[in-house]
Motif scaffolding. Sequence first.
Motif, PDB file in Angstrom:
ATOM      1  N   ALA A 218      24.598  49.823  50.229  1.00  0.00           N
ATOM      2  CA  ALA A 218      23.865  51.091  49.974  1.00  0.00           C
ATOM      3  C   ALA A 218      22.537  50.716  50.409  1.00  0.00           C
ATOM      4  O   ALA A 218      21.591  51.564  50.457  1.00  0.00           O
ATOM      5  N   GLY A 219      22.139  49.489  50.746  1.00  0.00           N
ATOM      6  CA  GLY A 219      20.699  48.896  51.444  1.00  0.00           C
ATOM      7  C   GLY A 219      20.497  49.944  52.592  1.00  0.00           C
ATOM      8  O   GLY A 219      19.306  49.896  52.789  1.00  0.00           O
ATOM      9  N   LEU A 220      21.432  50.281  53.389  1.00  0.00           N
ATOM     10  CA  LEU A 220      21.229  51.251  54.471  1.00  0.00           C
ATOM     11  C   LEU A 220      20.615  52.397  54.150  1.00  0.00           C
ATOM     12  O   LEU A 220      19.396  52.786  54.727  1.00  0.00           O
TER      13      LEU A 220
ATOM     14  N   ALA B  53      23.883  42.039  40.607  1.00  0.00           N
ATOM     15  CA  ALA B  53      22.639  41.284  40.934  1.00  0.00           C
ATOM     16  C   ALA B  53      22.810  40.820  42.479  1.00  0.00           C
ATOM     17  O   ALA B  53      21.917  41.043  43.035  1.00  0.00           O
ATOM     18  N   ALA B  54      23.823  40.214  42.612  1.00  0.00           N
ATOM     19  CA  ALA B  54      24.012  39.763  44.168  1.00  0.00           C
ATOM     20  C   ALA B  54      24.058  40.907  45.150  1.00  0.00           C
ATOM     21  O   ALA B  54      23.358  40.786  46.207  1.00  0.00           O
ATOM     22  N   GLY B  55      24.642  42.024  44.840  1.00  0.00           N
ATOM     23  CA  GLY B  55      24.641  43.266  45.716  1.00  0.00           C
ATOM     24  C   GLY B  55      23.373  43.757  45.994  1.00  0.00           C
ATOM     25  O   GLY B  55      23.011  44.248  46.862  1.00  0.00           O
ATOM     26  N   SER B  56      22.685  43.874  44.743  1.00  0.00           N
ATOM     27  CA  SER B  56      21.234  44.452  44.901  1.00  0.00           C
ATOM     28  C   SER B  56      20.224  43.692  45.666  1.00  0.00           C
ATOM     29  O   SER B  56      19.548  44.345  46.425  1.00  0.00           O
ATOM     30  N   LEU B  57      20.286  42.449  45.418  1.00  0.00           N
ATOM     31  CA  LEU B  57      19.479  41.534  46.376  1.00  0.00           C
ATOM     32  C   LEU B  57      19.674  41.626  48.100  1.00  0.00           C
ATOM     33  O   LEU B  57      18.863  41.805  48.597  1.00  0.00           O
TER      34      LEU B  57
ATOM     35  N   VAL C  82      18.981  44.149  53.087  1.00  0.00           N
ATOM     36  CA  VAL C  82      19.303  44.982  54.528  1.00  0.00           C
ATOM     37  C   VAL C  82      18.541  46.312  54.495  1.00  0.00           C
ATOM     38  O   VAL C  82      18.128  46.564  55.725  1.00  0.00           O
ATOM     39  N   GLY C  83      18.154  46.721  53.397  1.00  0.00           N
ATOM     40  CA  GLY C  83      16.992  48.046  53.507  1.00  0.00           C
ATOM     41  C   GLY C  83      15.824  47.571  54.129  1.00  0.00           C
ATOM     42  O   GLY C  83      15.188  48.378  55.066  1.00  0.00           O
TER      43      GLY C  83
END
Length: 214
Positions: free
Chosen positions: A46-48, A118-122, A127-128
């Motif tokens: 989702a960072g894209l 937490a890891a995925g959000s960071l 990525v964003g």
Amino acid sequence: MTEAVTPPSPFDPPPLPPEKPEAAAAGVTAEDVRDGAVVALAVGVAGLLLGLLWVWLAPRVQYVSNGESVFLRNSESEARIGSDGTFFLLSAGLGVLSAAGTFLWRRGGGVPLVIGLAAGSLFAALVGWRFGLWLGPSPDLAAAAATAGKGVPFDAPLQLLAHGALLVWPMTAVLAHLGLTALWSPRDPEPGPPPGWTGYHHPTHPDPPEPLHP
């Protein structure tokens, strides 16, 4: 010399049944770890979306060239700060959405799920950031000025001056998920009385002794 043993009272509650060994040893399972990995992967991708929205919504800083040097078109513009603010607000909103999606998918929560979030959000914030820089205007100001021409304004590359904004998504996601879990997660039922225990006692009182007559 032997120690006196007090016989159990008939009004004492019956002893609790022993806990099952498998219940006491229950902890993090392979399914919990798998769910945490799925959350980390989904949120990271989702960072894209963050990078795409940042490029689209962030205010632009413009430069202009006189043929020899490149100058800010408006030196009093707050677009640079606005770019950081846009990234901050987008990260906070996506953090809340990712926490809500994770909670709705697995209401039970668990440590692996929170770690994955937490890891995925960071990772998503990183990525964003990099994806937004890649999608935005070229960082080569000399080439951009030559392409635009003398006296023609052109967009400057995106910049994230406050790198602390990269922590907004993970912090918001974890705090929002903890809040949702505390408010609406299923709770374990309180243990009831042991079998056969009613909680009421009706002790029998012996008859009062008869008075002694002289």
